[in-house]
Design an enzyme around this catalytic site. Structure first.
Site, PDB file in Angstrom:
ATOM      1  N   TRP A 237     -22.043  14.629   8.499  1.00 28.23           N
ATOM      2  CA  TRP A 237     -20.963  14.496   7.534  1.00 28.23           C
ATOM      3  C   TRP A 237     -21.148  15.418   6.330  1.00 28.23           C
ATOM      4  O   TRP A 237     -22.231  15.508   5.761  1.00 28.23           O
ATOM      5  CB  TRP A 237     -20.887  13.064   7.000  1.00 28.23           C
ATOM      6  CG  TRP A 237     -20.250  12.117   7.958  1.00 28.23           C
ATOM      7  CD1 TRP A 237     -19.490  12.436   9.040  1.00 28.23           C
ATOM      8  CD2 TRP A 237     -20.328  10.697   7.925  1.00 28.23           C
ATOM      9  NE1 TRP A 237     -19.076  11.302   9.677  1.00 28.23           N
ATOM     10  CE2 TRP A 237     -19.578  10.209   9.014  1.00 28.23           C
ATOM     11  CE3 TRP A 237     -20.939   9.778   7.084  1.00 28.23           C
ATOM     12  CZ2 TRP A 237     -19.436   8.854   9.280  1.00 28.23           C
ATOM     13  CZ3 TRP A 237     -20.799   8.435   7.345  1.00 28.23           C
ATOM     14  CH2 TRP A 237     -20.063   7.971   8.435  1.00 28.23           C
TER      15      TRP A 237
ATOM     16  N   THR B  52       0.863  -1.191   0.000  1.00 33.65           N
ATOM     17  CA  THR B  52       0.000   0.000   0.000  1.00 33.65           C
ATOM     18  C   THR B  52       0.895   1.236   0.000  1.00 33.65           C
ATOM     19  O   THR B  52       2.048   1.180   0.441  1.00 33.65           O
ATOM     20  CB  THR B  52      -0.877   0.058   1.262  1.00 33.65           C
ATOM     21  OG1 THR B  52      -0.011   0.017   2.401  1.00 33.65           O
ATOM     22  CG2 THR B  52      -1.846  -1.101   1.337  1.00 33.65           C
TER      23      THR B  52
ATOM     24  N   GLU C  49      -5.577  -3.665  -1.790  1.00 33.51           N
ATOM     25  CA  GLU C  49      -6.066  -4.852  -1.076  1.00 33.51           C
ATOM     26  C   GLU C  49      -7.094  -5.644  -1.876  1.00 33.51           C
ATOM     27  O   GLU C  49      -7.424  -6.773  -1.542  1.00 33.51           O
ATOM     28  CB  GLU C  49      -6.717  -4.433   0.257  1.00 33.51           C
ATOM     29  CG  GLU C  49      -5.755  -3.988   1.329  1.00 33.51           C
ATOM     30  CD  GLU C  49      -5.394  -2.508   1.243  1.00 33.51           C
ATOM     31  OE1 GLU C  49      -5.507  -1.918   0.151  1.00 33.51           O
ATOM     32  OE2 GLU C  49      -4.991  -1.937   2.280  1.00 33.51           O
TER      33      GLU C  49
ATOM     34  N   LYS D  20     -16.703  16.426   9.713  1.00 32.36           N
ATOM     35  CA  LYS D  20     -17.877  16.281  10.565  1.00 32.36           C
ATOM     36  C   LYS D  20     -18.248  17.650  11.122  1.00 32.36           C
ATOM     37  O   LYS D  20     -17.539  18.197  11.969  1.00 32.36           O
ATOM     38  CB  LYS D  20     -17.607  15.280  11.682  1.00 32.36           C
ATOM     39  CG  LYS D  20     -18.842  14.533  12.073  1.00 32.36           C
ATOM     40  CD  LYS D  20     -18.519  13.240  12.785  1.00 32.36           C
ATOM     41  CE  LYS D  20     -19.798  12.432  12.946  1.00 32.36           C
ATOM     42  NZ  LYS D  20     -19.628  11.265  13.757  1.00 32.36           N
TER      43      LYS D  20
HETATM   44  P1  AMP Z   1      -4.773   2.344  -3.557  1.00 32.39           P
HETATM   45  O1  AMP Z   1      -4.600   1.182  -2.668  1.00 32.39           O
HETATM   46  O2  AMP Z   1      -3.569   3.221  -3.662  1.00 32.39           O
HETATM   47  O3  AMP Z   1      -5.290   1.943  -4.904  1.00 32.39           O
HETATM   48  O4  AMP Z   1      -5.888   3.276  -2.907  1.00 32.39           O
HETATM   49  C1  AMP Z   1      -7.180   2.800  -2.655  1.00 32.39           C
HETATM   50  C2  AMP Z   1      -8.058   3.938  -2.222  1.00 32.39           C
HETATM   51  O5  AMP Z   1      -8.222   4.883  -3.296  1.00 32.39           O
HETATM   52  C3  AMP Z   1      -9.465   3.532  -1.890  1.00 32.39           C
HETATM   53  O6  AMP Z   1      -9.564   2.992  -0.594  1.00 32.39           O
HETATM   54  C4  AMP Z   1     -10.217   4.854  -2.043  1.00 32.39           C
HETATM   55  O7  AMP Z   1     -10.059   5.679  -0.905  1.00 32.39           O
HETATM   56  C5  AMP Z   1      -9.503   5.491  -3.205  1.00 32.39           C
HETATM   57  N1  AMP Z   1     -10.256   5.223  -4.437  1.00 32.39           N
HETATM   58  C6  AMP Z   1     -10.061   4.241  -5.328  1.00 32.39           C
HETATM   59  N2  AMP Z   1     -10.955   4.317  -6.322  1.00 32.39           N
HETATM   60  C7  AMP Z   1     -11.751   5.376  -6.068  1.00 32.39           C
HETATM   61  C8  AMP Z   1     -12.872   5.970  -6.718  1.00 32.39           C
HETATM   62  N3  AMP Z   1     -13.323   5.504  -7.864  1.00 32.39           N
HETATM   63  N4  AMP Z   1     -13.439   7.050  -6.129  1.00 32.39           N
HETATM   64  C9  AMP Z   1     -12.972   7.543  -4.964  1.00 32.39           C
HETATM   65  N5  AMP Z   1     -11.920   7.028  -4.310  1.00 32.39           N
HETATM   66  C10 AMP Z   1     -11.319   5.959  -4.853  1.00 32.39           C
END
Ligand code: AMP
Length: 546
Positions: free
Chosen positions: A441, A185, A330, A436
Site C-alpha cells: 500500500w 451519506t 454514520e 496498491k
Molecule cells: P462524511 O460521512 O461525509 O462525513 O465522510 C466520512 C469520511 O470522511 C470518512 O469515512 C473518511 O474517509 C473521511 N474523513 C473524515 N474525517 C477525516 C480525517 N480527519 N482524515 C481523513 N479522512 C477523514
C-alpha cells in the site's frame, strides 16, 4: 438491585432548556441570508423553538414524522433542531449541494412532510417540486418581506407561523431512543444511505464534544461552525454549544474568506470548525492581506485529512492550534480528536496533531486485517477501521439490504489506517482510494500531505493509475501558488527527500483547481475522469465508486 437515582431521559430539548435557564443571555450571532448580523440569546432561541414545535403541531406533524431542513447556518435553522425534536418529529438535514436526482431520492426516501428552507436554498426545490411525493409545503426561514418570488406552491412563512404560537408549548414526551435526526451519506455514486440519530445518541455525542479530550468547550468560548449543519450534524455544534453555554457565531451562506474572517475577528471567535480546504483558503487570504485571526485560539478540522504544513503554519504564524478529528455521517459527528500531551517539543506535538487522534469515552475503534482479526496498536499494522459506541449507527434507515455493521455489530467504515501505541489513529486512505503498488500500500493521504508541504503548492491530490509491472502507481495532481512556476521535476525532487523512493508519483499534473465534493473532500471520481486521457485505464478503473 436497581439504583435509586432519578430517571431523566437524554433528550435534545433538555439541552436548550438548560441553555435557556443557565445561559439565557449568551449570544447566538448570525449572518442572515439578507446580509445584516442578527443577535439574540439562548433564551430567545428556546422560546422560538417552542413556538416552532407548536406551529408544527398545528400543521399536523406528529411524533415520528420527518421534516426536511435545507438551510445554511443561522439562528432560525438552529431553532428548528429543537422545535422539530420538541414535537417528536425527525429533522432530516438536507445537503443543498446534492444533485437534483439525489435531492429527490432523499426527500422521497425520508418521506418528508414539510421542508424548512431559507431564501438561499429555496430555489433548489423549484425544478424538482413535482417529483417530491410526500412534501405538503415549504416553510421559509425568513420574515414575510424577505421571502423571494418563487414558483413553489404551498409556501409558509416561518416568522408568521411563529406569531401567535404558544411560547410555553410543552415539549413532546419522547423516549430517549426515539429518532430525532436523519442525515444521508453523500456518496458520489449510488443512492445515499440514511442514518437515523436518536435523542440519546445526539446528547451523548455532544457531551463527548464538550469534554477536554473532545473539543473541550465551556461558557467562556465562542464557537463558529463554518461546517454547515447539513454535514454530519454540523459536527455536533448545534447541541454542544448550548450544552456548554458557549456563544455561537453562525456564518450563514457567505463563505468568502473576507466575510468569514470579519466574523472571526469581529465576534472574538475562540474556536472555529471547518474542513481543511476552508483553512487552506483562509491561510491564502491571511497571506494576501497580512491580517491575523484575532482571538481565535483553536480550530477543529476533519472530514478529510489536513496537510501537516497547514497545521504548522496556523500555529507558527497565527498562534492557532489544530484539533484534528475523524468521524463520518454514520458516527453522528466526531469519534476521535487529536491532542498532544503536555511537555513534548513542537515537532512531536505536530506529529500528534497530524493524526486523527484518540477516541473519546463512549466510542471504541479498532483496525482489522482481511479476516476481521484486530491488529495490534503498534503504529504500523494497517487495516480496515471499525467503530462502535453510543453514537454509532447500527443500521441504515429503510435499507436492510445494505448492512452498516459487521456480524459483531461494529460499523464498517471503509477507511484504512493504523493505531499507535498511544491510541492515536492514523488514516492512510479511503479503502476505495488505496494505491496498491506491487502488492504494497501507498498512502495517498501521506503523499498529498508531503506535496502540500511544498512552499509553492496550495493543494495536492493523489490518484492511482494502472501500471503494467506494479499494477498501480500514484499520480499527483497539484495546484500551484499564484505566480509560481514550480515544475513537476521540482515537486518530485521535494518528495524524494520525504517519502520512500517507490512511493514517488509516476507523474505530476498541475491544475488551477482541485474539485471537491459537497462536504469538502477531494473529489477523486471527478479527478479520475478529468485525467483519464493521461492514462486510458483511468476512466474505467475499478475505483469509481464512493
Ligand atoms: P462524511 O460521512 O461525509 O462525513 O465522510 C466520512 C469520511 O470522511 C470518512 O469515512 C473518511 O474517509 C473521511 N474523513 C473524515 N474525517 C477525516 C480525517 N480527519 N482524515 C481523513 N479522512 C477523514
Amino acid at each position: 438491585m436497581r439504583g435509586l437515582m432519578q430517571q431523566h431521559r437524554l433528550t435534545i430539548t433538555s439541552v436548550i432548556d438548560y441553555a435557556e435557564t443557565v445561559y439565557g443571555d449568551v449570544e447566538v450571532v448570525s449572518r442572515t441570508i439578507e446580509g445584516p448580523l442578527h443577535r439574540y440569546g439562548y433564551r430567545d432561541c428556546a422560546r422560538r423553538a417552542r413556538q416552532f414545535a407548536h406551529a408544527l403541531e398545528r400543521l399536523g406533524i406528529k411524533s415520528g414524522d420527518r421534516v426536511g431542513g435545507a438551510s445554511w447556518n443561522h439562528y432560525r435553522y438552529l431553532e428548528t433542531f429543537f422545535g422539530a425534536a420538541g414535537v417528536g418529529a425527525i429533522l432530516h438535514t438536507i445537503n443543498p449541494r446534492l444533485f437534483a436526482e439525489q435531492l429527490v431520492y432523499t426527500v422521497n426516501h425520508a418521506q418528508d412532510r414539510f421542508i424548512v428552507t431559507d431564501a438561499a436554498c429555496l430555489p433548489i426545490f423549484e425544478t424538482v417540486q413535482d417529483q417530491l411525493e410526500t412534501v405538503e409545503g415549504f416553510i421559509v426561514l425568513a420574515a414575510a418581506a424577505d421571502i423571494p418570488a418563487t414558483g413553489l406552491s404551498n409556501i409558509y412563512c416561518y416568522d408568521e407561523l411563529l406569531e401567535g404560537a404558544d411560547e410555553a408549548f410543552p415539549w413532546a414526551d419522547v423516549d430517549e431512543w426515539d429518532g430525532s435526526g436523519l442525515c444521508y451519506t453523500s456518496g458520489t455514486t449510488g443512492d445515499p444511505k440514511g442514518i437515523l440519530y436518536s435523542h440519546r445518541s445526539s446528547v451523548l455525542n455532544a457531551l463527548g464534544f464538550t469534554t477536554p479530550n473532545g473539543v473541550g468547550i465551556g461558557f467562556n468560548d465562542t464557537l463558529m461552525p463554518i461546517v454547515p449543519f447539513f454535514h454530519g450534524n454540523g459536527w455536533g455544534v448545534p447541541f454542544a454549544a448550548p450544552m456548554a453555554g458557549a456563544k455561537l457565531v453562525l456564518p450563514g451562506r457567505e463563505m468568502e474568506m473576507n466575510k468569514l474572517h470579519e466574523l472571526i475577528v469581529g465576534e472574538d471567535v475562540t474556536i472555529a470548525l471547518a474542513v481543511p480546504t476552508v483553512w487552506l483558503s483562509m491561510l491564502e487570504h491571511l497571506r494576501a492581506t497580512g491580517a491575523n485571526l484575532g482571538r481565535l485560539g483553536r480550530i477543529v478540522t476533519g472530514g478529510a485529512a489536513p496537510p501537516r504544513a497547514m497545521i504548522e503554519e496556523l500555529e507558527a504564524q497565527y498562534g492557532v492550534t489544530t484539533s484534528h478529528a475523524w468521524g463520518m455521517t454514520e458516527t453522528s459527528a466526531a469519534v476521535t480528536y487529536s491532542h498532544p500531551p503536555d511537555g513534548v517539543d513542537d515537532e512531536a506535538a505536530l506529529d500528534v496533531r497530524s493524526t486523527q487522534g484518540r477516541p473519546v469515552y463512549g466510542v471504541q475503534i479498532k483496525v482489522v486485517d482481511e479476516d476481521g482479526r484486530p491488529l495490534p496498536w503498534d503504529g504500523s499494522s494497517a487495516g480496515e477501521l471499525k467503530a462502535s459506541g453510543y453514537w454509532i449507527a447500527s443500521e441504515y434507515y429503510k435499507a436492510s439490504d445494505k448492512p452498516a455493521v459487521d456480524a459483531d455489530g461494529w460499523l464498517i467504515t471503509g477507511d484504512i489506517g493504523f493505531i499507535g501505541e498511544d491510541g492515536n489513529l492514523r488514516l492512510t486512505d479511503r479503502a476505495k482510494d488505496v494505491i496498491k503498488s506491487g502488492g504494497e500500500w501507498i498512502s495517498s493521504i501521506d503523499l498529498e500531505n508531503a506535496a502540500a508541504g511544498h512552499p509553492d503548492i496550495v493543494e495536492a491530490a493523489v490518484i492511482a493509475v494502472p501500471h503494467e509491472r506494479w499494477q498501480e502507481r500514484p499520480f499527483l495532481i497539484a495546484v500551484r501558488r499564484q505566480g509560481s512556476e514550480v515544475t513537476a521535476a521540482d515537486v518530485l525532487a521535494w518528495l524524494a527527500e520525504r517519502v520512500a523512493k517507490w512511493w514517488l508519483p509516476e507523474d505530476v499534473a498541475f491544475t488551477s483547481e482541485i474539485p471537491h465534493t459537497g462536504t469538502g473532500k477531494i473529489d477523486k471520481v471527478a479527478l479520475r475522469k478529468q485525467f483519464a486521457d493521461r492514462n486510458p485505464g483511468l476512466a474505467t478503473g475499478q475505483h469509481d465508486e464512493d
